[in-house]
Write an enzyme that holds these catalytic residues in place. Sequence first.
Site, PDB file in Angstrom:
ATOM      1  N   LYS A   6       0.866  -1.797   0.105  1.00 21.73           N
ATOM      2  CA  LYS A   6       0.011   0.720   0.468  1.00 21.73           C
ATOM      3  C   LYS A   6       0.940   1.323   0.069  1.00 21.73           C
ATOM      4  O   LYS A   6       0.520   2.018  -0.932  1.00 21.73           O
ATOM      5  CB  LYS A   6      -0.680   0.116   0.909  1.00 21.73           C
ATOM      6  CG  LYS A   6      -1.679   1.202   1.673  1.00 21.73           C
ATOM      7  CD  LYS A   6      -2.236   1.599   2.455  1.00 21.73           C
ATOM      8  CE  LYS A   6      -1.859   1.794   4.088  1.00 21.73           C
ATOM      9  NZ  LYS A   6      -1.374   3.219   4.234  1.00 21.73           N
ATOM     10  N   ASN A   7       1.824   1.147   1.301  1.00 23.29           N
ATOM     11  CA  ASN A   7       2.730   2.470   1.367  1.00 23.29           C
ATOM     12  C   ASN A   7       3.496   2.921   0.095  1.00 23.29           C
ATOM     13  O   ASN A   7       4.441   4.373   0.023  1.00 23.29           O
ATOM     14  CB  ASN A   7       3.271   2.550   2.352  1.00 23.29           C
ATOM     15  CG  ASN A   7       2.274   3.233   3.715  1.00 23.29           C
ATOM     16  OD1 ASN A   7       1.163   3.267   3.591  1.00 23.29           O
ATOM     17  ND2 ASN A   7       2.652   2.193   4.932  1.00 23.29           N
ATOM     18  N   CYS A  55      -3.208  12.437  13.112  1.00 24.74           N
ATOM     19  CA  CYS A  55      -4.336  10.856  12.509  1.00 24.74           C
ATOM     20  C   CYS A  55      -4.613  10.774  14.217  1.00 24.74           C
ATOM     21  O   CYS A  55      -4.197  10.491  15.480  1.00 24.74           O
ATOM     22  CB  CYS A  55      -4.512  10.306  11.875  1.00 24.74           C
ATOM     23  SG  CYS A  55      -2.462   9.300  12.041  1.00 24.74           S
ATOM     24  N   ARG A  70       2.058  13.740  13.729  1.00 20.70           N
ATOM     25  CA  ARG A  70       2.304  13.826  12.150  1.00 20.70           C
ATOM     26  C   ARG A  70       2.472  15.009  11.410  1.00 20.70           C
ATOM     27  O   ARG A  70       2.074  15.678  10.954  1.00 20.70           O
ATOM     28  CB  ARG A  70       1.378  13.203  11.611  1.00 20.70           C
ATOM     29  CG  ARG A  70       1.341  11.836  11.644  1.00 20.70           C
ATOM     30  CD  ARG A  70       0.629  10.457  11.457  1.00 20.70           C
ATOM     31  NE  ARG A  70       0.884  10.244  10.329  1.00 20.70           N
ATOM     32  CZ  ARG A  70       0.697   9.002   9.844  1.00 20.70           C
ATOM     33  NH1 ARG A  70      -0.728   8.519   9.946  1.00 20.70           N
ATOM     34  NH2 ARG A  70       1.570   8.171   8.478  1.00 20.70           N
ATOM     35  N   PRO A  71       3.841  16.121  11.817  1.00 13.82           N
ATOM     36  CA  PRO A  71       3.877  17.849  10.971  1.00 13.82           C
ATOM     37  C   PRO A  71       4.512  17.311   9.787  1.00 13.82           C
ATOM     38  O   PRO A  71       4.814  16.137   9.606  1.00 13.82           O
ATOM     39  CB  PRO A  71       5.423  18.347  12.165  1.00 13.82           C
ATOM     40  CG  PRO A  71       5.640  17.243  12.846  1.00 13.82           C
ATOM     41  CD  PRO A  71       4.424  15.513  12.978  1.00 13.82           C
ATOM     42  N   ILE A  72       4.441  18.219   9.166  1.00 17.48           N
ATOM     43  CA  ILE A  72       5.147  17.732   8.098  1.00 17.48           C
ATOM     44  C   ILE A  72       5.611  19.005   7.204  1.00 17.48           C
ATOM     45  O   ILE A  72       6.772  19.041   6.045  1.00 17.48           O
ATOM     46  CB  ILE A  72       4.154  17.740   6.857  1.00 17.48           C
ATOM     47  CG1 ILE A  72       3.459  19.042   6.771  1.00 17.48           C
ATOM     48  CG2 ILE A  72       3.124  16.607   6.661  1.00 17.48           C
ATOM     49  CD1 ILE A  72       2.432  19.490   5.546  1.00 17.48           C
ATOM     50  N   ASP A 122       4.639  -0.205  11.623  1.00 15.71           N
ATOM     51  CA  ASP A 122       3.353  -0.641  11.671  1.00 15.71           C
ATOM     52  C   ASP A 122       3.276  -1.669  11.874  1.00 15.71           C
ATOM     53  O   ASP A 122       2.012  -2.388  11.549  1.00 15.71           O
ATOM     54  CB  ASP A 122       3.076  -0.065   9.905  1.00 15.71           C
ATOM     55  CG  ASP A 122       3.179   0.967   9.750  1.00 15.71           C
ATOM     56  OD1 ASP A 122       3.104   1.149   8.029  1.00 15.71           O
ATOM     57  OD2 ASP A 122       2.851   2.563  10.783  1.00 15.71           O
ATOM     58  N   ARG A 166      -8.489   0.129   4.997  1.00 13.93           N
ATOM     59  CA  ARG A 166      -8.058   0.438   4.637  1.00 13.93           C
ATOM     60  C   ARG A 166      -6.638   0.108   3.601  1.00 13.93           C
ATOM     61  O   ARG A 166      -6.006   0.864   2.513  1.00 13.93           O
ATOM     62  CB  ARG A 166      -7.754   2.339   5.504  1.00 13.93           C
ATOM     63  CG  ARG A 166      -8.525   2.891   5.756  1.00 13.93           C
ATOM     64  CD  ARG A 166      -7.801   4.244   6.115  1.00 13.93           C
ATOM     65  NE  ARG A 166      -6.716   4.630   5.628  1.00 13.93           N
ATOM     66  CZ  ARG A 166      -6.164   6.050   5.999  1.00 13.93           C
ATOM     67  NH1 ARG A 166      -6.765   6.686   7.372  1.00 13.93           N
ATOM     68  NH2 ARG A 166      -5.054   6.413   5.810  1.00 13.93           N
TER      69      ARG A 166
HETATM   70  C1  EPZ Z   1       4.661   6.585   6.342  1.00 14.01           C
HETATM   71  O1  EPZ Z   1       4.012   7.687   6.818  1.00 14.01           O
HETATM   72  C2  EPZ Z   1       2.973   5.180   6.137  1.00 14.01           C
HETATM   73  N1  EPZ Z   1       2.625   5.843   5.332  1.00 14.01           N
HETATM   74  C3  EPZ Z   1       2.895   4.821   7.742  1.00 14.01           C
HETATM   75  O2  EPZ Z   1       2.548   3.630   8.133  1.00 14.01           O
HETATM   76  C4  EPZ Z   1       4.383   4.346   8.786  1.00 14.01           C
HETATM   77  O3  EPZ Z   1       3.204   3.690   9.858  1.00 14.01           O
HETATM   78  C5  EPZ Z   1       5.467   5.858   8.947  1.00 14.01           C
HETATM   79  O4  EPZ Z   1       5.941   6.006   7.106  1.00 14.01           O
HETATM   80  C6  EPZ Z   1       6.454   5.004   9.136  1.00 14.01           C
HETATM   81  O5  EPZ Z   1       7.285   3.457   8.553  1.00 14.01           O
HETATM   82  C7  EPZ Z   1       2.097   6.247   4.453  1.00 14.01           C
HETATM   83  O6  EPZ Z   1       3.302   5.479   3.828  1.00 14.01           O
HETATM   84  C8  EPZ Z   1       1.527   6.623   3.180  1.00 14.01           C
HETATM   85  P1  EPZ Z   1       7.147   9.321   8.398  1.00 14.01           P
HETATM   86  P2  EPZ Z   1       5.097   9.008   7.499  1.00 14.01           P
HETATM   87  O7  EPZ Z   1       7.078  10.738   7.921  1.00 14.01           O
HETATM   88  O8  EPZ Z   1       5.678   9.230   6.154  1.00 14.01           O
HETATM   89  C9  EPZ Z   1       7.883  12.280  12.298  1.00 14.01           C
HETATM   90  C10 EPZ Z   1       0.211   2.562   7.413  1.00 14.01           C
HETATM   91  O9  EPZ Z   1       0.066   2.053   8.947  1.00 14.01           O
HETATM   92  N2  EPZ Z   1       7.428  13.553  11.780  1.00 14.01           N
HETATM   93  O10 EPZ Z   1       8.755   8.631   8.267  1.00 14.01           O
HETATM   94  O11 EPZ Z   1       3.254   9.969   7.483  1.00 14.01           O
HETATM   95  C11 EPZ Z   1       6.839  12.210  12.358  1.00 14.01           C
HETATM   96  O12 EPZ Z   1       5.966  12.753  13.166  1.00 14.01           O
HETATM   97  C12 EPZ Z   1       1.164   4.000   7.833  1.00 14.01           C
HETATM   98  O13 EPZ Z   1       0.398   2.008   6.701  1.00 14.01           O
HETATM   99  C13 EPZ Z   1       8.377  14.829  11.465  1.00 14.01           C
HETATM  100  O14 EPZ Z   1       8.825  15.626  12.556  1.00 14.01           O
HETATM  101  O15 EPZ Z   1       6.196   8.592   8.474  1.00 14.01           O
HETATM  102  C14 EPZ Z   1       6.842  10.927  12.396  1.00 14.01           C
HETATM  103  O16 EPZ Z   1       6.991  10.849  13.961  1.00 14.01           O
HETATM  104  C15 EPZ Z   1       0.503   4.550   9.780  1.00 14.01           C
HETATM  105  N3  EPZ Z   1       8.208  15.791  10.289  1.00 14.01           N
HETATM  106  C16 EPZ Z   1       8.281  10.688  12.236  1.00 14.01           C
HETATM  107  O17 EPZ Z   1       8.772  11.808  11.166  1.00 14.01           O
HETATM  108  C17 EPZ Z   1       7.986  15.785   9.639  1.00 14.01           C
HETATM  109  O18 EPZ Z   1       7.678  16.719   8.153  1.00 14.01           O
HETATM  110  C18 EPZ Z   1       8.473   9.118  11.302  1.00 14.01           C
HETATM  111  O19 EPZ Z   1       7.402   9.400  10.440  1.00 14.01           O
HETATM  112  C19 EPZ Z   1       7.611  13.846   8.787  1.00 14.01           C
HETATM  113  C20 EPZ Z   1       7.822  13.232  10.090  1.00 14.01           C
END
Ligand code: EPZ
Length: 431
Positions: A23-24, A118, A123-125, A306, A398
């Site tokens: 999915k991801n 969520c 989950r900041p960006i 996950d 999902r």
């Molecule tokens: C992806 O989410 C996946 N989703 C998540 O899967 C997965 O849990 C996660 O990666 C970690 O492997 C998709 O791929 C659609 P991150 P993502 O950015 O990209 C922090 C599922 O169950 N962060 O790696 O949102 C964030 O808060 C879902 O399929 C910042 O601080 O995860 C987190 O603590 C749930 N600033 C950490 O980094 C940012 O700009 C990792 O988040 C981005 C992230």
Amino acid sequence: MMEQYAIKGGNPLVGEVEIGGAKNAALAILAASVMTDETVMIENMPDVRDTNVLLQAISSIGGIVERIDRHTVKINGSQIHDLVIDGDYIKKIRASYYLLGALLGKYKKAEVALPGGCNIGSRPIDQHLKGFRALGAEVNIAHGLIIAQADTLRGNHIYMDVVTVGATINVMMAAVMAEGMTIIENAAKEPHVVDLANFLNSMGANIKGAGTDVIRIRGVAKLHRTEYAIIPDQIEAGTFMFAAAVTKGDITVKNVIPKHLESISAKLLEIGCEIEESDDAVRVVASRKLRHTHVKTLPYPGFPTDMQPQIAVALGLSNGTSIVTESIFENRFKYVDELARMGGSVKVEGNTAIINGVERYTGASITAPDLRAGAALVLAGLAAEGFTTIDEIRYIERGYEDFPQKLKSLGAQIELVDTDKALQKFKLCAG
Ligand code: EPZ
């Protein structure tokens, strides 16, 4: 009554199950497919809510989407007429924000609603926006929208403050047609980051180092057509592997890449399961009582966040006390209260769960708090004595295609029911 899963627990799950596309990886690849004006064919796409919503979002801005079958789609981005992604797509799936990187990279402009937090954390960006700005884009947030635009995008040396899958993917897409070289340091190494890089390279991009923490992207002028098959979903595979563990079963997951499952297989061995690997399958046999252990979630190749709810459910049935530390998200233990209703004994302190193994779970009426916790609670229901009903299964749909059907093929007694009558019928037949 809303749709729910009805489960009669207690059967060991035995047999083989085909694992679908990741999915991801699919979400990133579908978004990237609009970056060329030629036609892209994508195979082994999982037919789940998240991918179907993203395809709707792509159509909504003028992308031509032709569904060949459940798992194959053709996309052509030449007719895209709108660079604003509607808010309710983002509400349905956060990953619609991958279109920000794809459209900015192709058209040098994009507008996407700011994704909310969520149920697993804030989950900041900030790292996504930092990367876009480093490439020369002007990024503003106004009225809940992220507005990104640039006259030209120029390669730059970007250091991620945290290892983030989403930002690595989004910045990679924004950089593939920028002028010059982009280097992403402290990049995420997940298999789906590598899959996206391979996909973009098959379209004529020039990306090196994906899968390591330094990714080098030399900008190219255009991307072209491709046909591409998505890698198998290591989290779907891991979920079925843990289904064997909790039901004392014997399950072979097929169409997998065993290397992607190494941290999952290692933990299953540690808690007493037997593992047999072949080139595209892994067999898990769980015949004796599970042993306790400690686990900490980490970015790939560490134990995946996950899979955290799934291993916690298994450790809840093991002997002794286990510790699960969630180092990626700040609120990913919401299933603990649901598990307590089934007899689970888990105490959460900050980002750590202390799990006292119990003899058995007993069936109860519970609610899925999010996608992976929902799947883990299905595992608990399959192991439990008696009946379990699970609400809010939309979360589970999902990311898991035909979940009840695949489980039934392994001997599980599980039905998707949407009326009391259907629930009673299930209880009569399964009783
Ligand atoms: C992806 O989410 C996946 N989703 C998540 O899967 C997965 O849990 C996660 O990666 C970690 O492997 C998709 O791929 C659609 P991150 P993502 O950015 O990209 C922090 C599922 O169950 N962060 O790696 O949102 C964030 O808060 C879902 O399929 C910042 O601080 O995860 C987190 O603590 C749930 N600033 C950490 O980094 C940012 O700009 C990792 O988040 C981005 C992230």
